[in-house]
Design a protein around this motif. Structure first.
Motif, PDB file in Angstrom:
ATOM      1  N   ALA A 128      -3.764   3.112   4.494  1.00 17.74           N
ATOM      2  CA  ALA A 128      -3.839   1.649   4.568  1.00 17.74           C
ATOM      3  C   ALA A 128      -2.498   1.072   5.007  1.00 17.74           C
ATOM      4  N   ALA A 129      -1.410   1.654   4.507  1.00 19.21           N
ATOM      5  CA  ALA A 129      -0.080   1.179   4.900  1.00 19.21           C
ATOM      6  C   ALA A 129       0.131   1.358   6.400  1.00 19.21           C
TER       7      ALA A 129
ATOM      8  N   HIS B   1       0.823  -1.213   0.000  1.00 17.00           N
ATOM      9  CA  HIS B   1       0.000   0.000   0.000  1.00 17.00           C
ATOM     10  C   HIS B   1       0.857   1.263   0.000  1.00 17.00           C
TER      11      HIS B   1
ATOM     12  N   ARG C 215       1.917   2.279  -3.364  1.00 14.59           N
ATOM     13  CA  ARG C 215       0.814   2.662  -4.234  1.00 14.59           C
ATOM     14  C   ARG C 215       0.063   3.872  -3.696  1.00 14.59           C
TER      15      ARG C 215
ATOM     16  N   SER D 154      -1.035   4.783  -0.859  1.00 12.18           N
ATOM     17  CA  SER D 154      -2.149   4.587   0.073  1.00 12.18           C
ATOM     18  C   SER D 154      -1.580   4.537   1.493  1.00 12.18           C
TER      19      SER D 154
END
Length: 712
Positions: free
Chosen positions: A328-329, A320, A323, A325
């Motif tokens: 979320a990470a 994540h 990408r 995000s």
């Protein structure tokens, strides 16, 4: 004389085709869609494009034993079969059955290989024993010795065939071990009886040889042959394992499609699917351009939730993070960090926290691991730099500042040292800021930002000779260093000053701040901030929807932009700036509006530095760019006047006058700056021009001018 070894006709034909032209690979393995046989090769027919003369030449002038072997299973030599059965050698017995089935598709193995057969021949048994032990050279000698002693003795054809195949296998294994992959393919093509389920290791080696010679489609066919025809679970499982690092994902998916299910519905490749999904995410963690199949992502998430392994949470965190995000990470890294406080989990969590604008937490999480590796040190210093760059400047505990400063000095990190300089500047600790910039410049003499910061601090400390030294050193290399002291130079912010002393703070009096100035140098009603600039924006937000406190990070860029304007309407500029910061994550007009709004918010809060930075975060229309520039110059002029830097006041107002009409109150401010510099003539000219409009403050300023002249 050593007897001639005759290979089965199908093998001879295959060899002729394979070695006779460029069609080696295409004639080697059955392609997808072809009828499956029990062997990896088809020995029943010659492909129509095979040169007939080559085939005949390689098959003993047309007198091949093809018709006496393949088409007449009654003549199959079962000597080896009986020998292995008699010795209880199950492994070789199974391999021999597989070989004979491949060569003679119509042959059926006897139920009891020991039921029939010739009487025991001790010498022949000894030869088969040598064969079973892999002593091929000794076997050759034994055959030759018996032929010499018994001229009429005939070597069993099956023994000769098996000896030739065994020797070819040894050559193939040796070539594979030596990475002579073209030779591996050639040996396999001329010894088709090797390519059966009885010797899966050879099939694996041939498949790898195809990969290494850039023929992955043929490698896929080789692996598929095993999965379509071979039954041993461990060999099937290992086949996919061996293919994993060699074939692309699309080919691996074809192999997985051959999976067999147990009665309970569990697939034989389920453990491999888990490994494949994890590897897929690991690769994606290294390469943000890789597309991960949704099924892989879902499987790893399920594993992470069900089994709670730290490694799975870390995989998802990196996936994540790469990408864009970070939220979320942060969730996955925090879960991993909660179970295992390690350098890896702390580093991932710190990176995610920096990305979601929480650098203070990132610094705290990673501090203890900062020297574990170069990567962790870089991430820690990035957290430090981001924390120091937060706007408005945060109040950082003294012990945290101390440990950060020590880490920066130890690493000799120019970027973080430069941020320490700007942080000190924001706290009006110009001497400390100068020392940080000088330190950074010492570590990296060609670092223009540090040189610029040092020049600016010397200007603020009235060290004009020091400024000239830096300008001389950077002549022709930096326009902004050459113009330090002019309106384009970085202005000092006039916002709140946290009660903290930075590391490297030198003793001595500090310049007075806007907050501590007890008397203004001009009448309050002449404050240029009284004439606020217009805010040219469309559809201002209603104020009723933003009075409740809300973290804007959970909003979309468009929602955050609307909230930012709403907060500006109710005069909560710092909260508005935070909302606009989230809106900057948008694109196009949303991002441009956010940069403009954040600039105005910081200006209203008195944070000119941050306003200047905000205005550069996205392209602004010409009208807005001029508006922000005008407001910045006004703020700079006021700040300079309040801190008795009258030349800066004049330069800022003159620059402003070049891009926008000068208002009366600003003319009077310029006149007072002249007055403080004892430039009475210039002051009088400005005051009289303003007084000509009938402005009462200008008339009062003329009186102040007269009294100043009388005192001098």
């Amino acid at each position: 004389m050593r007897p001639l070894l005759l290979l089965p006709a199908g093998v001879a034909i295959l060899g002729a085709v394979a070695l006779g032209g460029p069609g080696l690979v295409d004639r080697f393995l059955p392609r997808q869609g072809e009828e499956n046989t029990s062997s990896l090769v088809k020995t029943e027919a010659v492909e129509p494009d095979t040169p007939a003369d080559v085939v005949l030449a390689q098959s003993d002038g047309g007198n091949s034993p093809r018709s006496g072997t393949t088409d007449q299973p009654g003549k199959v030599d079962e000597t080896a079969l009986r020998y292995f059965a008699a010795k209880g050698d199950t492994k070789r017995l199974e391999a021999e059955i597989a070989r004979l089935k491949a060569l003679y598709p119509g042959w059926t193995p006897p139920k009891n290989p020991l039921a029939t057969g010739p009487a025991n021949d001790p010498q022949l048994d000894a030869m088969w024993k040598l064969y079973s032990e892999g002593k091929l050279t000794a076997l050759r000698k034994a055959v030759a010795d018996r032929q010499a002693a018994e001229p009429g003795w005939q070597v069993p054809q099956d023994l000769l065939d098996r000896l030739a195949v065994a020797e070819a296998r040894d050559q193939l294994i040796g070539a594979s071990d030596l990475k002579q992959y073209d030779k591996v393919v050639q040996l396999a093509a001329t010894n088709a009886s090797l390519l059966t389920c009885g010797d899966v290791d050879v099939l694996w080696r041939v498949a790898e040889a195809f990969v290494r010679t850039d023929r992955k489609d043929r490698a896929r066919d080789a692996y598929l042959y095993v999965l379509k025809n071979c039954d041993k679970p461990e060999e099937r499982f290992a086949t996919v394992q061996k293919a994993l690092p060699l074939l692309p994902r699309t080919d691996i998916d074809q192999l997985l499609a051959e999976e067999r299910k147990a009665p309970d519905g569990k697939g034989e490749f389920d453990p491999l699917r888990t490994d494949i999904a994890r590897q897929s995410l690991a690769n994606a963690g290294d390469d943000p351009k890789l597309v991960v199949p949704p099924a892989d992502l879902a499987l790893v998430e399920k594993l992470a939730n069900d089994r709670g392994l730290v490694s799975d949470a870390v995989l998802l965190g990196w996936y994540h993070l790469r990408r864009d995000s970070p939220q979320a990470a942060e969730t996955w890294f925090r879960r991993a960090y909660g179970k295992e406080n390690s350098a890896e989990t702390a580093q991932g969590l710190a990176l995610a926290l920096v990305d979601i604008s929480r650098p203070a937490e990132a610094e705290s999480v990673l501090f203890q691991w900062r020297n574990t590796s170069d990567d962790t040190r870089k991430v820690y210093l990035a957290a430090v730099a981001n924390l120091l760059a937060v706007t408005p400047p945060p109040q950082i505990a003294a012990e945290v500042l101390d440990r950060m400063s020590r880490a920066v000095a130890e690493a000799k990190d120019t970027t973080s040292a430069e941020q320490f300089g700007w942080y000190a500047d924001a706290l009006n600790q110009f001497q400390t800021a100068a020392q940080w910039f000088a330190l950074a410049l010492g570590w990296k003499p060609d670092d223009e930002p540090s040189a610029y910061g040092l020049a600016l601090m010397r200007w603020k400390l009235a060290d004009h000779a020091g400024v000239r030294d830096i300008q001389k050193a950077w002549i022709g290399r930096s326009e902004r260093i050459a113009r330090v002291g002019e309106p384009e130079a970085k202005p000092r912010e006039t916002g709140r000053v946290p009660s903290v002393v930075l590391p490297l703070q030198q003793p001595g009096p500090q310049p007075e701040t806007a907050a501590s100035t007890s008397q203004r140098a001009m009448p309050p009603d002449l404050d240029p901030r009284a004439g606020t600039t217009k805010q040219t924006r469309a559809a201002p937000a209603k104020t009723t929807g933003c009075r409740e406190t809300q973290d804007p990070r959970g909003l979309t860029p468009t929602q955050a932009l609307t909230r930012g304007w709403c907060l500006m309407e109710i005069n909560r500029p710092l909260e508005a700036a935070a909302a606009f910061d989230v809106a900057l994550g948008g694109s196009g007009q949303t991002r441009s509006d956010a940069a403009y709004g954040q600039s105005l918010a910081y200006l209203r809060a008195g944070l000119a530095d941050q306003a200047a930075v905000a205005s550069s975060k996205a392209p602004l229309s010409r009208e807005r760019a001029v508006e922000v520039r005008v407001a910045l110059l006004e703020t700079q002029a006021l700040a300079a006047f309040e801190h008795q830097r009258y030349p800066e006041t004049i330069m800022a107002l003159e620059e402003r006058a070049r891009i926008a009409p000068e208002r009366i109150n600003l003319m009077i401010l310029r006149g007072y700056a002249y007055l403080k510099l004892h430039r009475f003539g210039d002051a009088e000219q400005v005051f009289r021009a303003a007084a000509a409009t009938g402005d009462r403050d200008a008339l009062k300023a003329l009186g102040d001018l007269e009294r100043a002249r009388n005192r001098n």
